[in-house]
Motif scaffolding. Structure first.
Motif, mmCIF file in Angstrom:
data_model
loop_
_atom_site.group_PDB
_atom_site.id
_atom_site.type_symbol
_atom_site.label_atom_id
_atom_site.label_comp_id
_atom_site.label_asym_id
_atom_site.label_seq_id
_atom_site.Cartn_x
_atom_site.Cartn_y
_atom_site.Cartn_z
ATOM 1 N N ILE A 241 -4.196 -4.574 6.429
ATOM 2 C CA ILE A 241 -5.086 -4.466 5.271
ATOM 3 C C ILE A 241 -4.402 -3.718 4.143
ATOM 4 O O ILE A 241 -4.487 -4.095 2.968
ATOM 5 C CB ILE A 241 -6.399 -3.762 5.668
ATOM 6 N N THR A 242 -3.698 -2.644 4.495
ATOM 7 C CA THR A 242 -2.986 -1.859 3.483
ATOM 8 C C THR A 242 -1.896 -2.680 2.818
ATOM 9 O O THR A 242 -1.728 -2.650 1.591
ATOM 10 C CB THR A 242 -2.375 -0.599 4.121
ATOM 11 N N VAL A 243 -1.153 -3.415 3.629
ATOM 12 C CA VAL A 243 -0.105 -4.274 3.068
ATOM 13 C C VAL A 243 -0.706 -5.297 2.113
ATOM 14 O O VAL A 243 -0.208 -5.515 1.004
ATOM 15 C CB VAL A 243 0.677 -4.988 4.198
ATOM 16 N N GLY A 244 -1.827 -5.915 2.535
ATOM 17 C CA GLY A 244 -2.481 -6.894 1.674
ATOM 18 C C GLY A 244 -3.012 -6.279 0.400
ATOM 19 O O GLY A 244 -2.867 -6.838 -0.691
ATOM 20 N N ALA A 245 -3.627 -5.095 0.536
ATOM 21 C CA ALA A 245 -4.189 -4.433 -0.645
ATOM 22 C C ALA A 245 -3.100 -3.946 -1.587
ATOM 23 O O ALA A 245 -3.324 -3.790 -2.790
ATOM 24 C CB ALA A 245 -5.066 -3.259 -0.208
ATOM 25 N N ALA A 246 -1.910 -3.682 -1.042
ATOM 26 C CA ALA A 246 -0.809 -3.179 -1.863
ATOM 27 C C ALA A 246 -0.089 -4.280 -2.619
ATOM 28 O O ALA A 246 0.660 -4.003 -3.560
ATOM 29 C CB ALA A 246 0.188 -2.424 -0.993
#
Length: 541
Positions: A241-246
């Motif tokens: 999720i963090t990778v996607g949000a970043a």
């Protein structure tokens, strides 16, 4: 119960979001008039880097907290849900400290690399917020997991209020010392707001602590999970999720270098390139956040509701929430997009009267970005669905594909003098189109949700299209009429724009019910929905 919670939670977060964005406009519009597009260029150079680090600190873990807390409550173990919060609070505090150190001490090299050294003070001023926001995000994730959205909403409003007051005050006070200092003062508002927001949600937590303890004592079942296991589960959910949000903040950070350098290569001076970038990101871009906050509220409320239904294998409830979630996002996104497109230049002139030339130049970028609101709404909502059912890698992959398209288009189009800054806006919209299409295909395949074309897309689109036509005609007629009364051109534009917006909103609401884009049983799920459903039924008779 879960259906009701999903809609009510979305309404609460959406209402808070509107207040927050209204305060944001109160912040950004005077700020742009105080420090101009050059000062906004400094501010917007620092802000995407801050958002990137903030995303890395807070994007995935709060969603993981929300989902894990919801799943443990669904299994009747509030103690395990509370342990998730305690472990994650410590984890986020440590991540926040690391993010602060990177941004504060690395501000100089970062802005030099981005080609805008005047933004150093602004970047340093915003960095302390990274110490505080992660702790606040952990608390919000816990309450969201219990499907209680009020603490999140309250802390968000307090945070934004303090950001506006402190940021604007410092910008006014420091403008005499130069635009870099004024931009830094505005940036420090985010730090002040974060401290206030954390204080608000901790106060709410202390008030609710006895109730949490009582719930745990009544449901003593516990799994005695080790902290290491909880951390492992958090990372399994949060990292994708963090990778996607970043991805998009990374693209926005890259945009600073790509756009300014490509504009310079095509013949614009560095100062002119910085001003054009300020028009896109500091003047046109923030307006897209108004509709975005509504669809983000839907996404945030969907995650725990979908997680509970999926954990209990209540597939009918799951599909209902998915279908209703997407339709709700489009009902909100379509009129927002059409309204901003129809009144792009009048709105810019209304908001930035002291920067008339810049406002007119920024209007085409707003028109393009407004079209992307439709697909951004879809991306956000379906990402929430996929995260809730444990498929968090799928939206990451899809957004990465969209981001690649954005890079190619932005690099190519901004180097064409006749397109210039509008190329960056086109690239952003293309990214959302690609990601939303791929997300939609994935959700249909995994959940079996059936998005009826007429109900989901056709009726809201018809209502939004008619509204857009009426808004354009109303604005032109009103503008001509107000000019005939000998008021100034800016005043005539302001009055015509505001009246046209109110008229468009009222008309769209009427058309939604006339076209039956909202079912009667869905009205009942909203706050005050029973009375509203009775009123609509009487009108139809």
């Amino acid at each position: 119960m879960h259906r009701k919670s999903f809609l009510r939670g979305a309404v609460i977060l959406g209402a808070a979001g509107l207040v927050i964005k209204a305060l944001g406009a109160v912040f950004r519009i005077p700020l742009a008039n105080i420090i101009g597009d050059t000062g906004m260029g400094y501010y917007q150079t620092a802000y995407p880097v801050y958002v990137l680090l903030l995303t890395l600190s807070t994007a995935g873990i709060p969603v993981a907290i929300s989902r894990m807390v919801a799943e443990r409550h669904a299994m009747g173990s509030p103690y395990d849900a509370y342990r998730v919060f305690r472990v994650s609070f410590i984890l986020l505090s440590a991540i926040g400290l690391l993010s602060f150190v990177i941004l504060f001490f690395g501000a100089g090299p970062i802005v030099e690399r981005l080609g805008n050294p005047g933004a150093k003070l602004a970047m340093m001023a915003v960095s302390p917020a990274l110490l505080v926001v992660p702790m606040m995000a952990a608390s919000r994730g816990f309450f969201q997991g219990t499907q209680d959205m009020k603490p999140t909403a309250a802390s968000q409003v307090v945070e934004q209020l303090f950001r506006v007051i402190v940021g604007l005050s410092l910008a006014v006070f420091l403008v005499a010392k130069g635009l870099p200092a004024a931009a830094a003062g505005a940036s420090f508002g985010a730090t002040a707001g974060a401290v206030a927001g954390l204080g608000a949600i901790l106060f709410i937590f202390l008030k609710k602590r006895k109730g949490i303890q009582d719930e745990i004592s009544k449901n003593p079942e516990r799994s005695d999970e080790k902290s290491s296991k909880i951390l492992g589960q958090i990372f399994i959910i949060a990292v994708p999720i963090t990778v996607g949000a970043a991805i998009m903040p990374i693209m926005n950070t890259i945009d600073v270098a790509i756009v300014i350098n490509r504009l310079a290569d095509s013949g614009f001076s560095r100062e002119a390139a910085n001003s054009l970038y300020g028009q896109l990101t500091g003047m046109a871009g923030p307006l897209i956040n108004f509709p975005q906050v509504l669809t983000q509220a839907i996404s945030m409320s969907l995650v725990p509701a979908v997680a509970v239904a999926f954990r209990r294998q209540e597939m009918d409830d799951l599909r209902h929430n998915v279908e209703l979630g997407l339709r709700s996002a489009l009902i909100l996104g379509l009129p927002s997009a059409f309204g901003l497109m129809a009144l792009s230049e009048p709105i810019m002139l209304l908001l930035y009267p002291a920067q008339k030339a810049s406002a007119i130049n920024a209007a085409p970028s707003l028109f393009i970005l407004a079209f992307g609101v439709i697909f951004l709404a879809t991306v956000q909502t379906l990402t929430g669905v996929l995260q809730g059912i444990g498929k968090q890698m799928i939206p990451v992959r899809n957004l990465a594909v969209g981001a690649l398209v954005k890079i190619i288009l932005t690099y190519t189009l901004t180097g064409i003098p006749s397109i210039n800054i509008r190329g960056a806006a086109i690239g952003t919209v293309a990214a959302y189109i690609v990601a939303s299409t791929l997300n939609l295909l994935a959700v249909k395949k995994i959940t079996g949700a059936k998005f009826l074309p007429g109900l989901t897309f056709g009726r809201p689109l018809a209502a939004a299209t008619l509204m857009g036509i009426v808004v354009v005609l109303a604005y032109k007629g009103l503008h001509y009429a107000f000019l005939a009364t000998a008021v100034s051109s800016s005043m005539a534009n302001a009055m015509a724009t505001l009246v046209a917006i109110v008229l468009g909103a009222a008309l769209y609401l009427v058309l939604l019910f006339a076209f039956r884009a909202i079912k009667d049983e869905e009205l009942v799920m909203l706050p005050g929905g029973v009375r509203l459903e009775r009123l609509i039924r009487r009108i139809r008779k």
